[in-house]
Design an enzyme around this catalytic site. Structure first.
Site, PDB file in Angstrom:
ATOM      1  N   ALA A 187       0.818  -1.214   0.000  1.00 18.24           N
ATOM      2  CA  ALA A 187       0.000   0.000   0.000  1.00 18.24           C
ATOM      3  C   ALA A 187       0.852   1.264   0.000  1.00 18.24           C
ATOM      4  CB  ALA A 187      -0.923   0.011   1.216  1.00 18.24           C
ATOM      5  N   PRO A 236      -0.227   1.218   6.702  1.00 16.54           N
ATOM      6  CA  PRO A 236       1.187   1.534   6.896  1.00 16.54           C
ATOM      7  C   PRO A 236       1.417   3.002   7.294  1.00 16.54           C
ATOM      8  CG  PRO A 236       0.919   0.230   4.920  1.00 16.54           C
ATOM      9  CD  PRO A 236      -0.462   0.602   5.382  1.00 16.54           C
ATOM     10  N   LEU A 279       2.844   4.312   1.455  1.00 19.15           N
ATOM     11  CA  LEU A 279       2.573   5.056   2.687  1.00 19.15           C
ATOM     12  C   LEU A 279       1.131   5.561   2.661  1.00 19.15           C
ATOM     13  CD1 LEU A 279       5.673   7.145   3.810  1.00 19.15           C
ATOM     14  CD2 LEU A 279       4.310   5.529   5.118  1.00 19.15           C
ATOM     15  N   HIS A 280       0.214   4.623   2.573  1.00 18.73           N
ATOM     16  CA  HIS A 280      -1.212   4.922   2.585  1.00 18.73           C
ATOM     17  C   HIS A 280      -1.870   3.967   3.570  1.00 18.73           C
ATOM     18  CE1 HIS A 280      -0.781   7.382  -0.990  1.00 18.73           C
ATOM     19  NE2 HIS A 280      -0.027   6.416  -1.493  1.00 18.73           N
ATOM     20  N   ALA A 281      -3.057   4.270   3.978  1.00 16.97           N
ATOM     21  CA  ALA A 281      -3.868   3.387   4.816  1.00 16.97           C
ATOM     22  C   ALA A 281      -3.125   2.924   6.066  1.00 16.97           C
ATOM     23  CB  ALA A 281      -4.382   2.209   3.993  1.00 16.97           C
TER      24      ALA A 281
END
Length: 94
Positions: free
Chosen positions: A11, A17, A13-15
């Site tokens: 993912a 993480p 650096l989204h959601a």
């Protein structure tokens, strides 16, 4: 201090993480920033909106900087987060 790290989670650096990254950064007293390794887009690592706004994808390299008494420990933990794949787990928060 700074580190260049390749982002391993699918993912980027989204959601999840990004959430874990920001939560970890907020546990330290050091001033921490993150941005693309080859860019001038560094933002404060304590802001979920700023971190996700970077749109960092899987496989990109980021520069993490930390300035303070616990800078090395902060960089160690943040590097570990970014270099560890995130397992897809269904977790219900109740």
């Amino acid at each position: 201090m700074e580190r260049i790290v390749e982002v391993v989670p699918d993912a980027g650096l989204h959601a999840r993480p990004a959430s874990q990254f920001v939560q970890t950064a907020n546990r330290f007293d050091s001033e921490i920033t993150v941005g693309r390794a080859d860019g001038d887009d560094a933002v404060g690592a304590n802001s979920m909106l700023a971190v996700t706004g970077l749109n960092i994808e899987h496989g990109e390299s980021v520069r993490i900087t930390a300035d303070g008494d616990d800078a090395e420990a902060a960089l160690d933990e943040l590097e570990a987060l970014l270099t560890t794949p995130v397992e897809d787990e269904e977790e219900d928060s109740e």
